[in-house]
Write a protein that holds these residues in place. Structure first.
Motif, mmCIF file in Angstrom:
data_model
loop_
_atom_site.group_PDB
_atom_site.id
_atom_site.type_symbol
_atom_site.label_atom_id
_atom_site.label_comp_id
_atom_site.label_asym_id
_atom_site.label_seq_id
_atom_site.Cartn_x
_atom_site.Cartn_y
_atom_site.Cartn_z
ATOM 1 N N VAL A 92 7.546 86.567 36.013
ATOM 2 C CA VAL A 92 8.572 87.584 35.787
ATOM 3 C C VAL A 92 9.431 87.208 34.582
ATOM 4 O O VAL A 92 9.697 88.028 33.693
ATOM 5 C CB VAL A 92 9.449 87.753 37.043
ATOM 6 N N ALA A 93 9.841 85.963 34.513
ATOM 7 C CA ALA A 93 10.671 85.513 33.394
ATOM 8 C C ALA A 93 9.911 85.612 32.075
ATOM 9 O O ALA A 93 10.475 86.017 31.050
ATOM 10 C CB ALA A 93 11.136 84.075 33.645
ATOM 11 N N ALA A 94 8.626 85.255 32.086
ATOM 12 C CA ALA A 94 7.829 85.289 30.857
ATOM 13 C C ALA A 94 7.640 86.712 30.357
ATOM 14 O O ALA A 94 7.690 86.974 29.149
ATOM 15 C CB ALA A 94 6.479 84.619 31.091
ATOM 16 N N LEU A 95 7.436 87.652 31.251
ATOM 17 C CA LEU A 95 7.265 89.044 30.841
ATOM 18 C C LEU A 95 8.579 89.641 30.356
ATOM 19 O O LEU A 95 8.614 90.395 29.380
ATOM 20 C CB LEU A 95 6.703 89.856 32.004
ATOM 21 N N ARG A 96 9.658 89.313 31.008
ATOM 22 C CA ARG A 96 10.961 89.845 30.586
ATOM 23 C C ARG A 96 11.380 89.313 29.224
ATOM 24 O O ARG A 96 12.011 90.019 28.436
ATOM 25 C CB ARG A 96 12.017 89.505 31.639
ATOM 26 N N SER A 97 11.016 88.066 28.937
ATOM 27 C CA SER A 97 11.401 87.468 27.662
ATOM 28 C C SER A 97 10.424 87.789 26.540
ATOM 29 O O SER A 97 10.713 87.507 25.374
ATOM 30 C CB SER A 97 11.496 85.947 27.813
ATOM 31 N N THR A 132 5.212 83.345 40.708
ATOM 32 C CA THR A 132 5.633 84.710 40.419
ATOM 33 C C THR A 132 6.937 84.757 39.635
ATOM 34 O O THR A 132 7.075 85.527 38.680
ATOM 35 C CB THR A 132 5.761 85.514 41.723
ATOM 36 N N ASP A 133 7.911 83.963 40.032
ATOM 37 C CA ASP A 133 9.201 83.979 39.329
ATOM 38 C C ASP A 133 9.040 83.582 37.866
ATOM 39 O O ASP A 133 9.704 84.145 36.982
ATOM 40 C CB ASP A 133 10.188 83.047 40.027
ATOM 41 N N ASP A 134 8.163 82.619 37.610
ATOM 42 C CA ASP A 134 7.928 82.193 36.231
ATOM 43 C C ASP A 134 7.259 83.305 35.428
ATOM 44 O O ASP A 134 7.573 83.507 34.243
ATOM 45 C CB ASP A 134 7.065 80.942 36.204
ATOM 46 N N THR A 167 -2.865 75.661 43.266
ATOM 47 C CA THR A 167 -1.642 76.369 43.637
ATOM 48 C C THR A 167 -0.584 76.203 42.543
ATOM 49 O O THR A 167 -0.254 75.094 42.143
ATOM 50 C CB THR A 167 -1.085 75.828 44.966
ATOM 51 N N GLY A 168 -0.085 77.329 42.049
ATOM 52 C CA GLY A 168 0.951 77.284 41.018
ATOM 53 C C GLY A 168 0.477 76.783 39.679
ATOM 54 O O GLY A 168 1.298 76.371 38.841
ATOM 55 N N MET A 169 -0.831 76.851 39.406
ATOM 56 C CA MET A 169 -1.342 76.324 38.138
ATOM 57 C C MET A 169 -0.810 77.098 36.935
ATOM 58 O O MET A 169 -0.650 76.548 35.846
ATOM 59 C CB MET A 169 -2.880 76.336 38.144
ATOM 60 N N ILE A 170 -0.517 78.394 37.127
ATOM 61 C CA ILE A 170 0.113 79.174 36.063
ATOM 62 C C ILE A 170 1.608 79.231 36.359
ATOM 63 O O ILE A 170 2.092 80.073 37.112
ATOM 64 C CB ILE A 170 -0.496 80.585 35.959
ATOM 65 N N ASP A 171 2.326 78.283 35.791
ATOM 66 C CA ASP A 171 3.765 78.169 35.990
ATOM 67 C C ASP A 171 4.476 78.325 34.647
ATOM 68 O O ASP A 171 3.870 78.738 33.649
ATOM 69 C CB ASP A 171 4.115 76.841 36.656
ATOM 70 N N ALA A 172 5.747 78.013 34.611
ATOM 71 C CA ALA A 172 6.518 78.182 33.379
ATOM 72 C C ALA A 172 5.916 77.385 32.227
ATOM 73 O O ALA A 172 5.843 77.858 31.086
ATOM 74 C CB ALA A 172 7.965 77.766 33.610
ATOM 75 N N ALA A 173 5.456 76.163 32.527
ATOM 76 C CA ALA A 173 4.880 75.330 31.469
ATOM 77 C C ALA A 173 3.597 75.941 30.935
ATOM 78 O O ALA A 173 3.362 75.961 29.719
ATOM 79 C CB ALA A 173 4.616 73.922 32.006
ATOM 80 N N ALA A 174 2.747 76.439 31.834
ATOM 81 C CA ALA A 174 1.492 77.050 31.399
ATOM 82 C C ALA A 174 1.754 78.322 30.608
ATOM 83 O O ALA A 174 1.134 78.569 29.558
ATOM 84 C CB ALA A 174 0.612 77.340 32.610
ATOM 85 N N LEU A 175 2.656 79.151 31.086
ATOM 86 C CA LEU A 175 2.968 80.407 30.402
ATOM 87 C C LEU A 175 3.565 80.146 29.022
ATOM 88 O O LEU A 175 3.321 80.905 28.077
ATOM 89 C CB LEU A 175 3.931 81.232 31.253
#
Length: 347
Positions: free
Chosen positions: A236-241, A232-234, A204-212
């Motif tokens: 969204v932030a990664a794609l926007r940036s 999901t929020d992480d 659960t949540g293995m792909i988070d901000a740190a992973a991205l």
């Protein structure tokens, strides 16, 4: 007596109807109809009605079958700890999901979304696209679906490796398999990261901000597993940036995806409505699998696709079907699960 939970009638159940009292029961009537049933066929794999409708121990069905590979909708203690045998629909969706993933990889490499957008605008815009030969793909989840994905991507010329519960080399489908604990260390090497893992406390949540943040700026993420594998929020932030080049999601925290969700319009994001495994004829295949298992059950033969209820998958070393009278939890001795990463997770 066989009770089916879900709207509509599965195709091709005439053989079962001739042999049993089959009751087609919607979710709001399941609690009244389920006690005393011999078999429960959960046709609506997304239904959450079964835990609330589960009867007293002296009236539970002896066998529950679900029309999906994942069994997370049946992750409740009364079923897990009881004598009821649980089977799933493993094997129906493997090839279809693998083809879908290959289609997404090609869509990104050949920039098909931009081509379709330009066509709608009648904009003749020549450009170069990427090749996939020699590109790298990391498949997270080493069960039958992950393996089918790996084989097809390898055949298309990609260099494939996997992530599973434990590290190993010379895997017949994935080559090198890295341990789940080493995910952050192998993400930077992948052009495509494909999530086909089951949902567990560990995944659960293995792909988070740190992973991205460890992924290549040109990498694409493809999730055909469970939505909660990704924060999901992480994402969204990664794609926007522009931290990663794109993502393709077939599973979502809320389904159907709300019309006002930011995911619809994010740059580089492809949205599909939980359809990666569904193909023309898949409903018939799901029904045929149940009918075949029902025949085995009537004849007292071992059932196919018996799930270890404590691990949440069909153990990979169970080369012979587990016995119908055997407690599903005992299958753990057969070794690591087919899903590669343990779960209580139609895919």
């Amino acid at each position: 007596m066989v009770v089916l939970c879900g709207a509509g009638r599965p195709p091709g159940l005439a053989p079962v109807e001739r042999a049993a009292d089959v009751r087609y029961v919607p979710a709001d009537r399941l609690a009244a109809e389920l006690p005393g049933a011999d078999v429960l066929f959960v046709w609506d794999f997304a239904s959450r009605a079964v835990p609330a409708a589960w009867p007293a121990p002296d009236a539970v069905p002896g066998w529950v079958h679900i029309a999906s590979a994942g069994v997370d909708s049946l992750a409740f203690d009364a079923l897990r700890n009881g004598d009821t045998v649980l089977t799933n629909s493993r094997g129906v969706f493997d090839a279809a999901i693998a083809e879908y993933v290959l289609g997404l990889v090609l869509a990104y490499a050949k920039d098909l979304p931009a081509t379709l957008d330009a066509q709608r605008r009648r904009d003749w815009r020549h450009r170069e696209t990427e090749t996939i030969a020699g590109r790298s793909a990391l498949v997270v989840g080493t069960g039958p679906i992950g393996r089918a994905i790996a084989r097809l991507l390898s055949a298309a010329g990609l260099r494939v490796c996997g992530v599973g519960r434990s590290a190993r080399r010379d895997d017949p489908d994935l080559g090198t398999v890295h341990a789940a604990a080493d995910l952050l260390g192998v993400l930077p090497d992948a052009d495509f990261v494909v999530l086909a893992a089951p949902l567990t406390a560990q995944t659960t949540g293995m792909i988070d901000a740190a992973a991205l943040a460890t992924m290549r700026p040109g990498a694409r993420l493809i999730n055909v597993g469970r939505s909660a594998l990704v924060r999901t929020d992480d994402l969204v932030a990664a794609l926007r940036s522009g931290a990663i080049a794109g993502a393709a999601l077939d599973v979502f925290d809320t389904e159907p995806l709300p019309a006002d969700s930011a995911l619809w319009t994010l740059p580089g994001l492809l949205v599909s409505p939980h359809m990666a495994g569904d193909f023309v004829g898949s409903l018939e295949e799901l029904a045929r699998l149940f009918v075949a298992n029902f025949d085995r059950w009537r004849q007292g033969q071992p059932l196919q696709n018996v799930v270890d209820k404590h691990l949440g998958y069909v153990p990979s070393r169970a080369t012979e079907p587990a016995g119908a009278g055997r407690r599903a939890g005992e299958a753990a001795a057969d070794g690591p699960g087919q899903e590669g990463l343990p779960t209580w997770t139609r895919t």
